[in-house]
Motif scaffolding. Structure first.
Motif, PDB file in Angstrom:
ATOM      1  N   PRO A  60       3.599   6.412  34.548  1.00 44.20           N
ATOM      2  CA  PRO A  60       3.023   6.360  33.192  1.00 44.20           C
ATOM      3  C   PRO A  60       1.582   5.848  33.192  1.00 44.20           C
ATOM      4  O   PRO A  60       1.253   4.925  33.930  1.00 44.20           O
ATOM      5  N   CYS A  61       0.741   6.475  32.367  1.00 40.73           N
ATOM      6  CA  CYS A  61      -0.651   6.035  32.238  1.00 40.73           C
ATOM      7  C   CYS A  61      -0.683   4.758  31.389  1.00 40.73           C
ATOM      8  O   CYS A  61       0.077   4.613  30.444  1.00 40.73           O
ATOM      9  N   ASP A  62      -1.585   3.843  31.760  1.00 44.58           N
ATOM     10  CA  ASP A  62      -1.702   2.565  31.050  1.00 44.58           C
ATOM     11  C   ASP A  62      -2.303   2.700  29.661  1.00 44.58           C
ATOM     12  O   ASP A  62      -2.113   1.844  28.809  1.00 44.58           O
ATOM     13  N   GLN A 119      -3.520   5.721  24.427  1.00 46.14           N
ATOM     14  CA  GLN A 119      -4.145   6.884  23.782  1.00 46.14           C
ATOM     15  C   GLN A 119      -4.112   8.122  24.680  1.00 46.14           C
ATOM     16  O   GLN A 119      -4.459   9.211  24.235  1.00 46.14           O
ATOM     17  N   CYS A 120      -3.761   7.952  25.937  1.00 45.70           N
ATOM     18  CA  CYS A 120      -3.841   9.066  26.895  1.00 45.70           C
ATOM     19  C   CYS A 120      -2.914  10.197  26.453  1.00 45.70           C
ATOM     20  O   CYS A 120      -1.728   9.992  26.215  1.00 45.70           O
ATOM     21  N   LYS A 121      -3.481  11.414  26.385  1.00 47.86           N
ATOM     22  CA  LYS A 121      -2.693  12.556  25.913  1.00 47.86           C
ATOM     23  C   LYS A 121      -1.715  13.038  26.979  1.00 47.86           C
ATOM     24  O   LYS A 121      -0.682  13.602  26.675  1.00 47.86           O
ATOM     25  N   VAL A 135      -5.349   5.868  39.673  1.00 48.94           N
ATOM     26  CA  VAL A 135      -6.134   6.160  38.472  1.00 48.94           C
ATOM     27  C   VAL A 135      -5.561   7.404  37.803  1.00 48.94           C
ATOM     28  O   VAL A 135      -5.240   8.381  38.486  1.00 48.94           O
ATOM     29  N   CYS A 136      -5.413   7.378  36.478  1.00 49.35           N
ATOM     30  CA  CYS A 136      -4.967   8.574  35.757  1.00 49.35           C
ATOM     31  C   CYS A 136      -6.116   9.579  35.755  1.00 49.35           C
ATOM     32  O   CYS A 136      -7.192   9.282  35.243  1.00 49.35           O
ATOM     33  N   PRO A 137      -5.928  10.774  36.322  1.00 52.35           N
ATOM     34  CA  PRO A 137      -7.029  11.728  36.402  1.00 52.35           C
ATOM     35  C   PRO A 137      -7.377  12.338  35.039  1.00 52.35           C
ATOM     36  O   PRO A 137      -8.468  12.863  34.854  1.00 52.35           O
ATOM     37  N   PHE A 138      -6.436  12.248  34.112  1.00 50.20           N
ATOM     38  CA  PHE A 138      -6.647  12.900  32.820  1.00 50.20           C
ATOM     39  C   PHE A 138      -7.561  12.086  31.918  1.00 50.20           C
ATOM     40  O   PHE A 138      -8.364  12.628  31.179  1.00 50.20           O
ATOM     41  N   CYS A 139      -7.423  10.736  31.945  1.00 48.08           N
ATOM     42  CA  CYS A 139      -8.259   9.910  31.072  1.00 48.08           C
ATOM     43  C   CYS A 139      -9.128   8.937  31.846  1.00 48.08           C
ATOM     44  O   CYS A 139     -10.000   8.282  31.286  1.00 48.08           O
ATOM     45  N   GLY A 140      -8.906   8.822  33.159  1.00 52.12           N
ATOM     46  CA  GLY A 140      -9.747   7.957  33.978  1.00 52.12           C
ATOM     47  C   GLY A 140      -9.323   6.488  33.984  1.00 52.12           C
ATOM     48  O   GLY A 140      -9.980   5.658  34.596  1.00 52.12           O
TER      49      GLY A 140
HETATM   50 ZN   LIG Z   1      -4.268   8.719  31.232  1.00 56.47          ZN
END
Ligand SMILES: [Zn+2]
Lengths: 493, 214
Positions: free
Chosen positions: A351-353, A356-358, A371-376
């Motif tokens: 899970p992304c921290d 707001q990450c879509k 690192v989440c590549p989608f939101c950084g």
């Molecule tokens: Zn994310």
């Protein structure tokens, strides 16, 4: 402008349908709906097609002995049980009957309501999507921006859509069937629930029967088919739709679902050439993967998330599909390869921290740089926990081999295929949760729900309802029953 | 990424001369409305189709420039006056020359435009028409379908523009609706399919009651 008509089926039964003046029309057929919309009746644009005996034989075989949505007992595919038939029934819109009057046609079930947009699906006024079917490129093209965010699902749900699609195509291919026109038009998806349905089943290529003449859909046709279209139908130089061409279309769809862009649509083009001729080249003989590591001629300069961010299994599969196999059909990954790779990737989700990450989740392939590549967003957790899944070597008691890896997060469920090495997460597997992991007061616990024979590192039995404390570098038996896995817990600070 | 998307330009050439007055022009307006809403419901059409409306009566003009569907505003159409069809073809040629993108070093070109022409009469400017029609046909720059609405429409003129001529026998609101629904089906099909042979137009069969003029 509509009236009720009656179709007579091959078995003599009768069905009603509503005749409308401008029915929805595809490349081959047009569609009328049942008065209650529970099924559709389709006729061919070219009525001569329906008079072709080969076409009739093909459709009869599709409805009968090749049908995975009907059990063998009821006239469906060989070896198909009632349970498997039920599993696949909502994965395809498989034809159920042949119409003989007023002319040759097909009856198919209507797709479930979740594959239609409703009044709340559109985000913008002036775009009423009510009742429109959820063709996949609503979600993968720039049309995404018009949709309510609730329709878009997240990365995990899109991965689920991909698994479902790969499984459906694997099942068809296992029977020797090729879809022949897999495309954004013939795969409807509902990212909200992570489901997909394969439609337009009647143009399947059936073993030993005359193949259909399919025009195909722009962007999904295999390069070799496009490159040899100039030859007449029946010329041996011409490549026709088959399982290998499906494998190109399947890879394109999976790439689109996960990265919301087309794998071959980049900046490369031929100045001065007409669009039609240019497209023929760019999707055919001159096609180049936009992420080709060796040939950057088609690489957009604004790629943010790449196949590398999807983890090692998918990266390798996309390279095989769009670099090695783009112009060498035999090298393309099979639908089974995709299903396995997607499932292994599923086990790496984290899970992304950022609330707001879509994407909500991403593939944790590098625990040293999480690192989440989608939101950084960088992962803030004090440690990343992994399970190394090991199975006992056959005939060699006490010798274990790692065959899988599971990235652990709070509230992560464990399923039978995590517990037992002989269970594969396919349509036959039970989807009953066996255990789950929680983090409590800084400690990681495995809560047993229904595993028989879960044992701690020191060999104590942990019955259902009890918890096992997880410690770094400790190995424990997920189950001491036959084929139960040994798990090594790894905590990476 | 959107820069790599090609546009599919769609031009509607609509006869707004006096003979179209009343129910006919109302049916055309409704037809355009339905066409746009149908195309918006198709993701491929929504992403690629761009629409322009050119009208002709005593004058010819482009009522709506080539516009993406989400931004398209339906023009106010009124029917009165003569049938300056030849002038309309000239306007079409000018619009295509300025609006159609070709493949250059920096951009991908548009798909071959689709042109749909609807008229219920014959050109008042017959000489101009012949000149411009042969210019247009010689350009081979578009796939053109012309529809003759009713017995007064002279198909021999339309034949100068294109080999794809349809004849609509009766002129009820339902017939116009069917025509525009067919236009929608044609645009949708063009946006998905690939050309089996270069320049070969693949369209759905014309609606019931319409004849293909040989
Ligand atoms: Zn994310």
């Amino acid at each position: 402008m509509s009236e009720i008509a009656e179709a007579v089926l091959a078995d003599g039964s009768k069905l009603q349908y509503v005749v409308t003046s401008n029915p929805p029309r595809g490349g081959m057929k047009y569609t009328y709906f049942a008065p209650d919309k529970s099924y559709v009746v389709q006729f061919f644009n070219d009525p001569k097609m329906g008079q072709d005996a080969k076409m009739r034989d093909r459709i009869a075989a599709i409805i009968g002995k090749y049908n995975p949505t009907v059990s063998e007992e009821n006239g469906g595919a060989m070896g198909n049980t009632e349970q498997l038939a039920e599993y696949f029934a909502d994965k395809y819109c498989w034809p159920t009957g042949i119409v003989v009057s007023p002319e040759f046609g097909i009856v198919s079930p209507a797709y479930p309501p979740k594959f239609f947009f409703d009044a709340n699906s559109s985000l913008v006024s002036g775009l009423d999507l009510r009742g429109r079917d959820k063709k996949s490129n609503w979600f993968t093209s720039r049309n995404r921006k018009y949709l309510d965010p609730r329709e878009l699902g997240n990365f995990m749900l899109m991965l689920k859509v991909c698994i479902s699609l790969a499984r459906s195509i694997r099942r068809m291919h296992a029977a020797g069937l090729a879809h022949s026109d897999l495309s954004n038009n013939n795969v409807l998806i509902d990212p909200k629930t992570g489901s997909c349905v394969v439609i337009d089943i009647d143009s399947l290529v059936v073993p030993e029967l005359y193949p259909p003449e399919v025009a195909g859909t722009r962007g999904y046709i295999a390069p070799e088919v496009l490159a040899t279209m100039e030859y007449p139908y029946g010329d041996p130089r011409r490549s026709l739709p088959c399982i290998e061409t499906d494998l190109h279309s399947l890879a394109v769809l999976i790439y689109e679902f996960l990265l919301t862009r087309h794998p071959l649509n980049g900046p490369k083009h031929f100045p001065g050439m007409s669009a039609e001729e240019e497209d023929q080249r760019l999707m055919g003989s001159d096609a180049v993967f936009i992420e080709d590591p060796n040939d950057t001629s088609n690489r957009p300069d604004d790629l943010k998330v790449t196949i590398h961010d999807l983890g090692p299994y998918l990266e390798e599969l996309f390279i095989r599909a769009f670099v090695d196999g783009l112009h060498s059909p035999k090298l393309r990954p099979t639908a089974m390869d995709w299903e396995r790779g997607l499932l292994r990737t599923w086990d790496l989700l984290y899970p992304c921290d950022d609330p707001q990450c879509k994407a909500k989740m991403f593939v944790m392939y590098d625990a040293d740089h999480p690192v989440c590549p989608f939101c950084g967003k960088k992962v803030s957790a004090s440690e990343i926990v992994k399970f190394r899944l090991k199975k006992e070597l056959r005939g060699k008691r006490g010798q274990w081999m790692q065959y899988g890896e599971l990235v652990v997060y709070n509230n992560m469920p464990l399923f039978p295929w995590h517990v037992y090495s002989n269970i594969f997460a396919d349509e036959k597997a039970s989807r009953e949760m066996q255990a789950y992991v929680v983090k409590q007061n800084g400690r990681w616990l495995l809560i047993n729900q229904r595993i028989k024979g879960l044992r701690s590192a020191s060999g104590d039995l942990i019955p259902p309802g009890k918890a096992l404390l997880l410690r770094n570098n400790e190995s424990f038996l997920l189950s001491d029953m036959p084929n139960g896995n040994l798990v090594e817990t790894v905590m990476i600070p | 990424m959107s820069d790599y998307i090609r546009r599919l330009p769609v031009y509607l050439l609509i006869d707004c001369s006096g003979s179209m007055h009343g129910e006919k022009i109302e049916a055309v307006k409704q037809g355009i409305r339905t066409l746009v809403s149908e195309l918006k419901g198709d993701p491929q059409a929504l992403e690629t189709a761009y629409i322009s409306v050119i009208t002709f009566a005593s004058a010819a003009r482009q009522e709506a420039p080539l516009t993406e569907l989400m931004l398209f505003r339906e023009p106010e159409l009124k029917a009165s006056g003569a049938t300056m069809f030849g002038r309309a073809v000239e306007v079409l040629i000018d619009c295509m020359n300025t609006e159609i993108r070709h493949s250059t070093q920096t951009q991908k070109g548009d798909w071959r435009p689709l042109v749909f022409i609807l008229t219920d009469g014959s050109p008042s400017d017959a000489e101009d028409f012949k000149v411009n029609a042969s210019r247009l046909k010689a350009m081979k720059a578009a796939n053109i379908v012309a529809c003759a609405a009713g017995a007064d429409a002279k198909t021999e003129y339309l034949k100068m523009l294109t080999d794809n001529v349809l004849m609509m026998n009766s002129l009820t609101a339902g017939d116009f609706a069917q025509f525009f629904a067919w236009v929608s089906g044609s645009v949708r099909m063009t946006s998905k399919s690939i050309e089996a042979k270069p320049g070969e137009l693949m369209l759905p069969p014309p609606p019931h009651g319409f004849q293909i003029v040989p």
